[in-house]
Motif scaffolding. Structure first.
Motif, PDB file in Angstrom:
ATOM      1  N   ALA A  15     -25.966 -10.601  25.690  1.00 37.43           N
ATOM      2  CA  ALA A  15     -25.178 -10.028  24.597  1.00 37.43           C
ATOM      3  C   ALA A  15     -25.098  -8.508  24.729  1.00 37.43           C
ATOM      4  N   LYS A  16     -26.216  -7.892  25.108  1.00 39.48           N
ATOM      5  CA  LYS A  16     -26.206  -6.436  25.315  1.00 39.48           C
ATOM      6  C   LYS A  16     -25.242  -6.064  26.436  1.00 39.48           C
ATOM      7  N   ARG A  17     -25.257  -6.822  27.525  1.00 38.87           N
ATOM      8  CA  ARG A  17     -24.379  -6.558  28.662  1.00 38.87           C
ATOM      9  C   ARG A  17     -22.909  -6.691  28.253  1.00 38.87           C
ATOM     10  N   ARG A  18     -22.585  -7.756  27.494  1.00 37.92           N
ATOM     11  CA  ARG A  18     -21.206  -7.945  27.015  1.00 37.92           C
ATOM     12  C   ARG A  18     -20.766  -6.777  26.134  1.00 37.92           C
ATOM     13  N   ASP A  19     -21.640  -6.354  25.243  1.00 38.99           N
ATOM     14  CA  ASP A  19     -21.305  -5.247  24.353  1.00 38.99           C
ATOM     15  C   ASP A  19     -21.087  -3.951  25.124  1.00 38.99           C
ATOM     16  N   ARG A  20     -21.927  -3.705  26.148  1.00 41.98           N
ATOM     17  CA  ARG A  20     -21.757  -2.497  26.956  1.00 41.98           C
ATOM     18  C   ARG A  20     -20.431  -2.544  27.711  1.00 41.98           C
ATOM     19  N   GLY A  25     -44.864   7.447  17.966  1.00 39.14           N
ATOM     20  CA  GLY A  25     -44.263   7.293  16.652  1.00 39.14           C
ATOM     21  C   GLY A  25     -45.113   6.537  15.652  1.00 39.14           C
ATOM     22  N   GLY A  26     -46.395   6.394  15.899  1.00 38.94           N
ATOM     23  CA  GLY A  26     -47.289   5.756  14.935  1.00 38.94           C
ATOM     24  C   GLY A  26     -47.653   4.341  15.317  1.00 38.94           C
ATOM     25  N   GLY A  27     -48.008   3.558  14.302  1.00 37.17           N
ATOM     26  CA  GLY A  27     -48.484   2.196  14.520  1.00 37.17           C
ATOM     27  C   GLY A  27     -47.420   1.256  15.032  1.00 37.17           C
ATOM     28  N   GLU A  28     -47.825   0.044  15.288  1.00 38.74           N
ATOM     29  CA  GLU A  28     -46.949  -0.986  15.832  1.00 38.74           C
ATOM     30  C   GLU A  28     -45.739  -1.179  14.922  1.00 38.74           C
ATOM     31  N   ARG A  29     -44.578  -1.319  15.517  1.00 39.12           N
ATOM     32  CA  ARG A  29     -43.337  -1.427  14.762  1.00 39.12           C
ATOM     33  C   ARG A  29     -42.902  -2.883  14.627  1.00 39.12           C
ATOM     34  N   GLN A  30     -42.235  -3.161  13.522  1.00 45.62           N
ATOM     35  CA  GLN A  30     -41.619  -4.462  13.327  1.00 45.62           C
ATOM     36  C   GLN A  30     -40.167  -4.342  13.752  1.00 45.62           C
ATOM     37  N   GLY A  31     -39.723  -5.230  14.607  1.00 44.40           N
ATOM     38  CA  GLY A  31     -38.325  -5.218  15.022  1.00 44.40           C
ATOM     39  C   GLY A  31     -37.975  -3.970  15.793  1.00 44.40           C
ATOM     40  N   GLY A  32     -36.810  -3.434  15.510  1.00 48.10           N
ATOM     41  CA  GLY A  32     -36.359  -2.239  16.193  1.00 48.10           C
ATOM     42  C   GLY A  32     -34.936  -2.430  16.667  1.00 48.10           C
ATOM     43  N   SER A  33     -34.403  -1.414  17.225  1.00 47.25           N
ATOM     44  CA  SER A  33     -33.019  -1.441  17.662  1.00 47.25           C
ATOM     45  C   SER A  33     -32.830  -2.378  18.847  1.00 47.25           C
ATOM     46  N   GLY A  34     -32.000  -3.354  18.686  1.00 52.54           N
ATOM     47  CA  GLY A  34     -31.650  -4.247  19.777  1.00 52.54           C
ATOM     48  C   GLY A  34     -32.692  -5.284  20.143  1.00 52.54           C
TER      49      GLY A  34
END
Length: 125
Positions: free
Chosen positions: A63-68, A47-56
């Motif tokens: 927190a991810k486990r609680r949300d799931r 998907g191109g160059g290095e990304r800033q941030g991103g999903s999750g």
């Protein structure tokens, strides 16, 4: 990022592009064409160059486990027919809206889409 600027790519992406470029050159493809193909391949794969941030990226594993778990519980309740009347109509699933429409005896509910159910329930209130 200007065309041809490779500063935003990770070291791994640069190594991958160099290896792909070398492979094309070994097959007899001119250097400029090999370089263009190599970077096109890297861009397609990552998907191109290095990304800033991103999903999750800012959420902890806990927190991810609680949300799931919360999402799974809500899905199970929906399958069992539990209605969350405390949520706004827009936040409810179509199944929940159909259940509410059934209890309010709204005619034609089975052929309505979610937006139509929301409108019918709003008008019935």
């Amino acid at each position: 990022m200007p065309v041809g600027d490779k500063k935003r790519y990770t070291a791994k992406q640069k190594r991958k592009a160099a290896a792909i470029e070398q492979s094309y050159e070994d097959q007899g493809v001119p250097r400029q064409e090999a370089e263009a193909r190599a970077w096109a391949t890297v861009n397609k794969q990552s998907g191109g160059g290095e990304r800033q941030g991103g999903s999750g990226t800012r959420k902890s594993e806990a927190a991810k486990r609680r949300d799931r778990e919360d999402s799974a519980q809500r899905a199970a309740q929906t399958r069992r027919g539990v209605v969350h009347s405390d949520r706004p109509l827009q936040g409810q699933t179509k199944a929940e809206l159909l259940h509410r429409a059934r209890t309010q005896k709204i005619a034609g509910r089975s052929s309505m889409n979610k937006q139509q159910l929301i409108e019918a329930l709003s008008n019935a209130s």
